[in-house]
Design an enzyme around this catalytic site. Sequence first.
Site, mmCIF file in Angstrom:
data_model
loop_
_atom_site.group_PDB
_atom_site.id
_atom_site.type_symbol
_atom_site.label_atom_id
_atom_site.label_comp_id
_atom_site.label_asym_id
_atom_site.label_seq_id
_atom_site.Cartn_x
_atom_site.Cartn_y
_atom_site.Cartn_z
ATOM 1 N N ASN A 151 11.651 -1.584 -12.754
ATOM 2 C CA ASN A 151 12.445 -0.426 -13.203
ATOM 3 C C ASN A 151 13.852 -0.628 -12.679
ATOM 4 O O ASN A 151 14.061 -1.421 -11.767
ATOM 5 C CB ASN A 151 11.862 0.870 -12.591
ATOM 6 C CG ASN A 151 11.803 0.802 -11.065
ATOM 7 O OD1 ASN A 151 10.884 0.197 -10.488
ATOM 8 N ND2 ASN A 151 12.795 1.365 -10.409
ATOM 9 N N MET B 65 9.642 -1.860 -1.175
ATOM 10 C CA MET B 65 9.078 -1.282 0.053
ATOM 11 C C MET B 65 8.159 -2.263 0.786
ATOM 12 O O MET B 65 7.228 -1.838 1.474
ATOM 13 C CB MET B 65 8.291 -0.011 -0.295
ATOM 14 C CG MET B 65 9.079 1.023 -1.087
ATOM 15 S SD MET B 65 8.045 2.412 -1.577
ATOM 16 C CE MET B 65 9.117 3.218 -2.802
ATOM 17 N N SER B 66 8.422 -3.551 0.626
ATOM 18 C CA SER B 66 7.509 -4.533 1.242
ATOM 19 C C SER B 66 8.276 -5.811 1.570
ATOM 20 O O SER B 66 9.484 -5.782 1.785
ATOM 21 C CB SER B 66 6.366 -4.840 0.271
ATOM 22 O OG SER B 66 6.839 -5.514 -0.879
ATOM 23 N N TYR C 36 4.698 2.182 4.828
ATOM 24 C CA TYR C 36 4.657 3.614 4.478
ATOM 25 C C TYR C 36 3.242 4.195 4.497
ATOM 26 O O TYR C 36 3.052 5.406 4.511
ATOM 27 C CB TYR C 36 5.328 3.892 3.120
ATOM 28 C CG TYR C 36 4.675 3.242 1.921
ATOM 29 C CD1 TYR C 36 3.468 3.700 1.412
ATOM 30 C CD2 TYR C 36 5.288 2.172 1.279
ATOM 31 C CE1 TYR C 36 2.871 3.100 0.314
ATOM 32 C CE2 TYR C 36 4.711 1.561 0.183
ATOM 33 C CZ TYR C 36 3.503 2.031 -0.290
ATOM 34 O OH TYR C 36 2.909 1.436 -1.364
ATOM 35 N N GLU C 37 2.238 3.316 4.490
ATOM 36 C CA GLU C 37 0.857 3.808 4.579
ATOM 37 C C GLU C 37 0.507 4.234 6.003
ATOM 38 O O GLU C 37 -0.543 4.833 6.235
ATOM 39 C CB GLU C 37 -0.126 2.724 4.119
ATOM 40 C CG GLU C 37 -0.020 2.390 2.641
ATOM 41 C CD GLU C 37 -0.937 1.232 2.264
ATOM 42 O OE1 GLU C 37 -2.114 1.487 1.994
ATOM 43 O OE2 GLU C 37 -0.473 0.086 2.261
ATOM 44 N N ALA D 132 6.881 -5.789 -6.736
ATOM 45 C CA ALA D 132 7.589 -5.051 -7.773
ATOM 46 C C ALA D 132 8.794 -4.416 -7.093
ATOM 47 O O ALA D 132 8.686 -3.958 -5.952
ATOM 48 C CB ALA D 132 6.686 -3.977 -8.367
ATOM 49 N N HIS E 45 1.248 -1.709 3.496
ATOM 50 C CA HIS E 45 2.628 -1.232 3.525
ATOM 51 C C HIS E 45 2.890 -0.397 4.782
ATOM 52 O O HIS E 45 2.003 0.328 5.245
ATOM 53 C CB HIS E 45 2.922 -0.357 2.292
ATOM 54 C CG HIS E 45 2.842 -1.089 1.002
ATOM 55 N ND1 HIS E 45 1.692 -1.183 0.274
ATOM 56 C CD2 HIS E 45 3.799 -1.771 0.295
ATOM 57 C CE1 HIS E 45 1.925 -1.882 -0.828
ATOM 58 N NE2 HIS E 45 3.186 -2.261 -0.842
ATOM 59 N N HIS F 133 -3.815 -1.423 -5.836
ATOM 60 C CA HIS F 133 -4.062 -2.536 -4.922
ATOM 61 C C HIS F 133 -5.555 -2.616 -4.642
ATOM 62 O O HIS F 133 -6.135 -1.692 -4.075
ATOM 63 C CB HIS F 133 -3.313 -2.329 -3.600
ATOM 64 C CG HIS F 133 -1.828 -2.306 -3.761
ATOM 65 N ND1 HIS F 133 -1.033 -3.363 -3.411
ATOM 66 C CD2 HIS F 133 -1.006 -1.352 -4.244
ATOM 67 C CE1 HIS F 133 0.221 -3.060 -3.686
ATOM 68 N NE2 HIS F 133 0.270 -1.845 -4.188
ATOM 69 N N HIS G 158 5.665 5.741 -10.292
ATOM 70 C CA HIS G 158 4.855 4.555 -9.990
ATOM 71 C C HIS G 158 4.173 3.990 -11.248
ATOM 72 O O HIS G 158 4.001 2.775 -11.372
ATOM 73 C CB HIS G 158 3.815 4.888 -8.916
ATOM 74 C CG HIS G 158 3.024 3.710 -8.443
ATOM 75 N ND1 HIS G 158 3.595 2.618 -7.808
ATOM 76 C CD2 HIS G 158 1.700 3.418 -8.517
ATOM 77 C CE1 HIS G 158 2.664 1.730 -7.518
ATOM 78 N NE2 HIS G 158 1.502 2.184 -7.934
ATOM 79 N N SER H 171 2.345 -4.906 -6.243
ATOM 80 C CA SER H 171 1.903 -3.878 -7.183
ATOM 81 C C SER H 171 1.853 -4.412 -8.599
ATOM 82 O O SER H 171 2.841 -4.934 -9.112
ATOM 83 C CB SER H 171 2.878 -2.693 -7.199
ATOM 84 O OG SER H 171 2.958 -2.107 -5.947
HETATM 85 N N1 HPA Z 1 12.582 1.334 -5.264
HETATM 86 C C1 HPA Z 1 11.797 0.954 -4.246
HETATM 87 N N2 HPA Z 1 10.657 0.311 -4.410
HETATM 88 C C2 HPA Z 1 10.289 0.015 -5.661
HETATM 89 C C3 HPA Z 1 11.056 0.378 -6.775
HETATM 90 C C4 HPA Z 1 12.268 1.068 -6.559
HETATM 91 O O1 HPA Z 1 13.015 1.430 -7.493
HETATM 92 N N3 HPA Z 1 10.395 -0.061 -7.884
HETATM 93 C C5 HPA Z 1 9.263 -0.678 -7.434
HETATM 94 N N4 HPA Z 1 9.198 -0.638 -6.097
#
Ligand code: HPA
Length: 274
Positions: A234, A210-211, A84-85, A112, A82, A60, A246, A29
């Site tokens: 973050n 998440m990847s 989750y998709e 990320a 992903h 993406h 996001h 991302s």
């Molecule tokens: N958690 C999960 N996935 C993420 C985060 C997070 O804080 N930041 C970017 N991808």
Amino acid sequence: MKRDVIHTAATYIQGKTTIQPTIGLILGSGLGVLADEVQDAVKIPYNDIPEFPVSTVEGHAGQLVIGTIQDVPVIAMQGRFHFYEGYSLEKVTFPVRVMKELGIETIIVTNAAGGINESYNPGDLMLISDHINNFGTNPLIGPNDSELGVRFPDMSTAYCPKLRALAKDVASELNIAVQEGVYVGNTGPTYETPAEVRMLRVVGGDAVGMSTVPEVIVARHAGLHVLGISCISNMAAGILDQPLHHDEVIETTEKVKKQFLALVKEVVKQIPQH
Ligand code: HPA
């Protein structure tokens, strides 16, 4: 995973370029800008490639970019698939199989991630030293094709220590500060609860996303050398008194773009070619 399906996708890609990539890149991302640095790029949208899934998430672009970085032949995934998709882990990791078939020996996987380690700051880059698979499943579940890899792959050095040492050296040459830590892979698409973040810290996680974990498992099964780089976009939930969004992930990756690009380009240049 059927070998003929991998072969079909690889053959289609080979028909579009004469370049034989030695390094694969998965761009997470906000990190897809690296694909813009590829010279003499041939771009192939995922939905043109037979057997490839189609990416949907914002941020993406969803294409393969084949060309050279610092004269090194590379294949970059601008956008990834992903879990989750709704894709199976087999689909999520399919491009790794195809890149292996195309001849890559090394894969640089980027993402990320949320910082769990409280000494981290948003905008930090983290070399992944190890991971925790918290997906509750594994892309290698099912019959094993021994032509693709062994039944019980060793994961004790999933993230190649030599590549990590190289990345550290390059970072210090370029005056780029890097963290080093353990990446926890969750399914998403929810961000974690603060309680989950506390739990992940206790079990040894430094960053969460998440990847990456499924792709790295398959890369190791395929015998590829792996370098993993997280951009701490973050702090994970509950560390700061603010909700996660996001947009913040994309904004932070935008800020570290220059350093990220410089680091990866120089690492690509210095990875030994066989
Ligand atoms: N958690 C999960 N996935 C993420 C985060 C997070 O804080 N930041 C970017 N991808």
